[in-house]
Design a protein around this motif. Structure first.
Motif, PDB file in Angstrom:
ATOM      1  N   GLU A   1      37.374  47.133  40.216  1.00 44.15           N
ATOM      2  CA  GLU A   1      36.457  48.096  40.837  1.00 44.15           C
ATOM      3  C   GLU A   1      35.199  48.283  40.002  1.00 44.15           C
ATOM      4  OE1 GLU A   1      39.829  50.745  43.236  1.00 44.15           O
ATOM      5  OE2 GLU A   1      38.955  51.508  41.366  1.00 44.15           O
TER       6      GLU A   1
ATOM      7  N   GLU B   1      53.344  48.824  37.267  1.00 47.38           N
ATOM      8  CA  GLU B   1      52.412  49.812  37.823  1.00 47.38           C
ATOM      9  C   GLU B   1      51.268  50.085  36.852  1.00 47.38           C
ATOM     10  OE1 GLU B   1      54.774  53.185  38.763  1.00 47.38           O
ATOM     11  OE2 GLU B   1      55.827  52.196  40.435  1.00 47.38           O
ATOM     12  N   TRP B   2      51.564  50.119  35.571  1.00 42.75           N
ATOM     13  CA  TRP B   2      50.535  50.370  34.554  1.00 42.75           C
ATOM     14  C   TRP B   2      49.534  49.223  34.506  1.00 42.75           C
ATOM     15  CZ3 TRP B   2      51.273  49.720  28.629  1.00 42.75           C
ATOM     16  CH2 TRP B   2      50.181  50.317  27.951  1.00 42.75           C
TER      17      TRP B   2
ATOM     18  N   VAL C   1      45.165  42.663  43.047  1.00 47.57           N
ATOM     19  CA  VAL C   1      45.875  43.324  41.946  1.00 47.57           C
ATOM     20  C   VAL C   1      47.334  42.886  41.938  1.00 47.57           C
ATOM     21  CG1 VAL C   1      46.728  45.543  41.119  1.00 47.57           C
ATOM     22  CG2 VAL C   1      44.343  45.320  41.826  1.00 47.57           C
ATOM     23  N   GLU C   2      47.971  42.906  43.094  1.00 49.65           N
ATOM     24  CA  GLU C   2      49.387  42.543  43.177  1.00 49.65           C
ATOM     25  C   GLU C   2      49.594  41.095  42.753  1.00 49.65           C
ATOM     26  OE1 GLU C   2      53.173  41.239  44.335  1.00 49.65           O
ATOM     27  OE2 GLU C   2      51.357  40.458  45.267  1.00 49.65           O
TER      28      GLU C   2
ATOM     29  N   GLY D   1      43.726  45.444  46.622  1.00 48.47           N
ATOM     30  CA  GLY D   1      45.139  45.695  46.380  1.00 48.47           C
ATOM     31  C   GLY D   1      45.937  44.411  46.320  1.00 48.47           C
TER      32      GLY D   1
ATOM     33  N   ALA E   1      48.899  47.188  36.922  1.00 48.89           N
ATOM     34  CA  ALA E   1      48.145  47.247  38.174  1.00 48.89           C
ATOM     35  C   ALA E   1      46.995  48.238  38.074  1.00 48.89           C
ATOM     36  CB  ALA E   1      49.076  47.626  39.331  1.00 48.89           C
ATOM     37  N   GLU E   2      47.218  49.372  37.431  1.00 45.51           N
ATOM     38  CA  GLU E   2      46.147  50.366  37.284  1.00 45.51           C
ATOM     39  C   GLU E   2      45.010  49.819  36.432  1.00 45.51           C
ATOM     40  OE1 GLU E   2      43.618  53.212  35.749  1.00 45.51           O
ATOM     41  OE2 GLU E   2      45.174  52.402  34.429  1.00 45.51           O
ATOM     42  N   MET E   3      45.340  49.142  35.328  1.00 46.81           N
ATOM     43  CA  MET E   3      44.293  48.571  34.472  1.00 46.81           C
ATOM     44  C   MET E   3      43.520  47.478  35.203  1.00 46.81           C
ATOM     45  SD  MET E   3      45.892  48.522  30.590  1.00 46.81           S
ATOM     46  CE  MET E   3      47.553  47.920  30.962  1.00 46.81           C
ATOM     47  N   GLN E   4      44.236  46.613  35.935  1.00 45.89           N
ATOM     48  CA  GLN E   4      43.566  45.536  36.653  1.00 45.89           C
ATOM     49  C   GLN E   4      42.695  46.075  37.779  1.00 45.89           C
ATOM     50  OE1 GLN E   4      43.545  41.421  36.941  1.00 45.89           O
ATOM     51  NE2 GLN E   4      41.863  42.837  37.169  1.00 45.89           N
ATOM     52  N   ARG E   5      43.192  47.055  38.505  1.00 53.22           N
ATOM     53  CA  ARG E   5      42.396  47.644  39.593  1.00 53.22           C
ATOM     54  C   ARG E   5      41.108  48.260  39.033  1.00 53.22           C
ATOM     55  NH1 ARG E   5      42.871  49.289  44.786  1.00 53.22           N
ATOM     56  NH2 ARG E   5      45.071  48.675  44.868  1.00 53.22           N
ATOM     57  N   HIS E   6      41.222  48.973  37.923  1.00 53.43           N
ATOM     58  CA  HIS E   6      40.031  49.579  37.316  1.00 53.43           C
ATOM     59  C   HIS E   6      39.009  48.508  36.957  1.00 53.43           C
ATOM     60  CE1 HIS E   6      37.559  52.282  34.899  1.00 53.43           C
ATOM     61  NE2 HIS E   6      37.566  51.346  33.961  1.00 53.43           N
TER      62      HIS E   6
END
Length: 256
Positions: free
Chosen positions: A177, A166-167, A148-149, A145, A169-174
């Motif tokens: 992971e 937020e969008w 990502v931030e 997290g 962040a979702e792509m980077q987190r995916h």
């Protein structure tokens, strides 16, 4: 619109293409995936035959390979499968680096380049070294997290709204992971970049709010490619297509 899973060296590379006209290929940043081009997709496919693909370990492409692989070679294989030549490559950040690799190694495929804050292999400057060290510390500590931030804070300029942050962040987190879960992790080999060999005309875009490393990279690319134009966006950070999507769509339509 056609969505396909292209087989490249017995691996699956997700790609999508739509529209009719001159071919345009969209290459995403390593912080994101092909979805980063969603805001420009309708406008571009209304005027061109547009292709976008997810690099391995991003979006809808698995992070695996039967041996050493290269993202530029994967893109070339997708274009070969679609029987496309003389395409315009639009590359954001790492996607811009891939575009330069492809233009060096497969000039038959490339008619034009539009590079948005692209990397080109210059030695890292302190700003980039500091970012890399901070990201490594967070990942080694298991703080995905936080990593990502850090990426969202670093790579999006002041024009990006909260929904965009937020969008991303979702792509980077995916991506984090997917890549951290891979066992074994595939070996990626970066391709050669030789700016003196690139004959395709290039528009090199830099953002005034980007890291100094990428602003210097833009000047270096513009000075090294024989037929290059440097454009500075005074409002932009590293990912202008996410920060002011409609303005970048209009810019791409003018450039293309």
């Amino acid at each position: 619109m056609t969505i396909e899973y292209g087989h490249v060296a017995d691996e699956v590379i997700w790609h999508e293409h739509g529209g009719v006209g001159d071919p345009v290929v969209l290459l995403h940043s390593s912080v994101a995936d092909a979805r980063m081009w969603d805001p420009q997709w309708a406008a571009l496919t209304g005027a061109f035959h547009v292709v976008r693909t997810d690099f391995r370990g991003h979006g809808r492409t698995p992070y695996r390979a039967n041996g050493p692989y290269g993202d530029a070679a994967d893109v070339a294989a997708v274009l070969d499968a679609l029987d496309l030549r003389e395409v315009t490559l639009v590359g954001s950040s790492y996607g811009g680096r891939v575009a330069l690799e492809l233009a060096t190694e497969r000039p038959d495929l490339v008619a034009r380049l539009v590079l948005l804050n692209a990397g080109c292999g210059l030695p890292p400057t302190p700003d980039l070294t500091g970012f890399d060290a901070a990201e490594d510390r967070l990942i080694e500590a298991g703080d995905i997290g936080g990593a990502v931030e850090l990426n969202v804070r670093t790579w999006l300029g002041p024009e990006a709204d909260e929904a965009t942050r937020e969008w991303l962040a979702e792509m980077q987190r995916h991506a984090f992971e997917t890549q951290l879960a891979a066992d074994p992790r595939p070996e990626r080999r970066r391709g050669r970049i030789d700016l003196s060999l690139i004959g395709a005309p290039a528009v090199v875009v830099t953002g005034a709010h980007d890291l100094p490393y990428f602003r210097e990279s833009a000047r270096h690319i513009a000075g090294g490619v024989a037929n290059a134009t440097l454009v500075e966006l005074d409002w932009a950070g590293h990912l202008p297509s996410l920060e002011r999507p409609d303005e970048v769509a209009a810019l791409l339509l003018r450039l293309l």
